[in-house]
Enzyme design. Structure first.
Site, PDB file in Angstrom:
ATOM      1  N   CYS A  21       1.036  -1.149   0.031  1.00  0.00           N
ATOM      2  CA  CYS A  21       0.000  -0.010   0.030  1.00  0.00           C
ATOM      3  C   CYS A  21       0.792   1.278  -0.017  1.00  0.00           C
ATOM      4  CB  CYS A  21      -0.804  -0.005   1.147  1.00  0.00           C
ATOM      5  SG  CYS A  21      -1.795   1.542   1.418  1.00  0.00           S
ATOM      6  N   CYS A  60      -0.129   3.886   2.417  1.00  0.00           N
ATOM      7  CA  CYS A  60       0.253   3.546   4.066  1.00  0.00           C
ATOM      8  C   CYS A  60       1.719   3.893   4.556  1.00  0.00           C
ATOM      9  CB  CYS A  60       0.102   2.166   3.995  1.00  0.00           C
ATOM     10  SG  CYS A  60      -1.504   1.353   3.746  1.00  0.00           S
TER      11      CYS A  60
END
Length: 316
Positions: free
Chosen positions: A77, A80
Site C-alpha cells: 500500500c 500507507c
C-alpha cells in the site's frame, strides 16, 4: 445525547467482541504488555508496537489506561508508506500519551475483518476498549495532529488519562508543543479545550488569509462536524429524521451522526436520497453538504467514488 463528547456517538462502529477474550500466549519481553494495575501508567516495549490477531486482546486492555491509535496497513500500500511515518512521528512527540498499534492486514485477517478494512490505510482509535473511527487514507501531518488532539480530549472525558512508558526508560517528559502557524495553533488549543466554535473561527481566518491552506480546510471540515454533533440528542435526531424525510435540517443532523458513528455510506445515502427527492431550487445546500462530507473522507475512498457517481447521475 447528554454527554457532549464526540465519543458518545463514535463508539461501537466496529465489533471487536470476538477478539476480546481469546486465550493469550505467553508474552515475551518484546510483546504487548498488559496495563499496569494502578490505572495511571503502563510499561510498553515501545510506543510503536506491531499487533497480531493473537495479541490484540492485550491491546484492548492497554486502551483502558492509555488511548491506542491502530494503523491498519499493508506492505503493498503506497499511501500507507506515506502515512505511517507521520503517525509514528506524532505519537512519539506526544511522549506516552498515545500508543501506536500497527496491524498488517494481510497477516492478520481477523483484525482486518473486525475493523472492516475495505480500504487502507485505515486509522482507528481504542479508548477504554471501545473503537473510535478516525480517518481513511493518507492525510497531512497537521490533520493527524488535530485528530489526535480530539482523541486525547475524548479519552480524558472517558477517564483514560494514563501514560505509557517504554520499559527501562524514565517517565516521559511533558511533550513539546509542535510549532504551528499562529491560527493553526489557536485552533489546536481550542480543539483540546472542546471549544469548537473558536477552532472554526481560527480555521476560517486561516483560509481567508490563504485560500490554498489544505490543512486549514481539512481541519475546518472536521471541527464543523464535531461542533454540529456536540450537543445532539441522538434519539431526538433519529426520530426527527424518520418523521420528516424531506426536511433538510433534520436529515443533515442525522447524516452528521451517521458520519461521526462511522456509518459513512449511510450518511451519503441519506443525503443522496434527500437530494433526489427535492425540487431543483432546494438542492443546492444538500449538494454543498455532500461535498463537505466527501472532503472529510477523501476523494480516493471507494465510498466517496460511489457516492459521487450517484450524485452525478442525479444531477444529469
Amino acid at each position: 445525547m447528554t454527554d457532549p463528547a464526540p465519543g458518545a456517538v463514535l463508539r461501537g462502529a466496529v465489533d471487536l467482541s470476538s477478539l476480546r477474550n481469546r486465550p493469550q500466549p505467553p508474552v515475551a519481553g518484546d510483546g504487548v504488555p498488559a496495563p499496569a494495575s494502578d490505572g495511571a501508567s503502563a510499561s510498553v516495549p515501545s510506543l510503536v508496537i506491531d499487533v497480531t490477531d493473537e495479541t490484540f486482546a492485550q491491546v484492548l486492555e492497554l486502551s483502558r489506561v492509555v488511548p491506542i491509535v491502530v494503523d491498519l496497513w499493508a506492505e503493498w500500500c503506497g499511501p500507507c508508506k506515506q502515512l505511517s511515518p507521520i503517525l509514528e512521528k506524532v505519537v512519539l512527540e506526544l511522549g506516552g500519551r498515545l500508543v501506536l498499534a500497527k496491524v498488517d492486514v494481510d497477516a492478520n485477517p481477523q483484525l482486518s475483518q473486525a475493523f472492516r478494512a475495505q480500504s487502507i490505510p485505515l486509522v482507528v482509535a481504542l479508548v477504554a476498549g471501545q473503537p473510535v473511527p478516525m480517518f481513511t487514507g493518507a492525510v497531512p501531518e497537521q490533520q493527524v495532529r488535530e485528530v489526535f488532539a480530539q482523541l486525547l480530549q475524548l479519552a480524558a472525558q472517558q477517564g483514560v488519562t494514563g501514560t505509557a512508558a517504554v520499559s527501562g526508560d524514565p517517565a516521559p517528559d511533558a511533550p513539546a508543543e509542535p510549532e504551528l502557524p499562529p491560527l493553526h495553533a489557536e485552533a489546536f488549543d481550542a480543539i483540546e479545550a472542546g471549544d469548537y466554535a473558536r477552532a472554526v473561527n481560527a480555521y476560517e481566518q486561516a483560509l481567508a488569509e490563504n485560500p490554498r491552506d489544505a490543512d486549514a480546510r481539512a481541519g475546518l471540515g472536521q471541527v464543523r462536524l464535531l461542533a454540529r454533533v456536540q450537543d445532539a440528542d441522538l434519539q431526538a435526531v433519529r426520530d426527527a429524521a424518520a418523521a420528516e424525510p424531506r426536511a433538510v435540517d433534520a436529515q443533515f443532523a442525522a447524516a452528521d451522526l451517521d458520519m461521526t458513528g462511522g456509518h459513512v455510506e449511510d450518511a451519503f445515502d441519506r443525503l443522496l436520497d434527500l437530494f433526489g427527492a427535492l425540487d431543483e431550487p432546494e438542492r443546492a445546500p444538500v449538494r454543498e453538504r455532500l461535498l463537505e462530507l466527501f472532503a472529510l473522507v477523501g476523494d480516493a475512498d471507494p465510498r466517496v467514488i460511489r457516492a459521487r457517481g450517484r450524485l452525478a447521475s442525479l444531477l444529469f
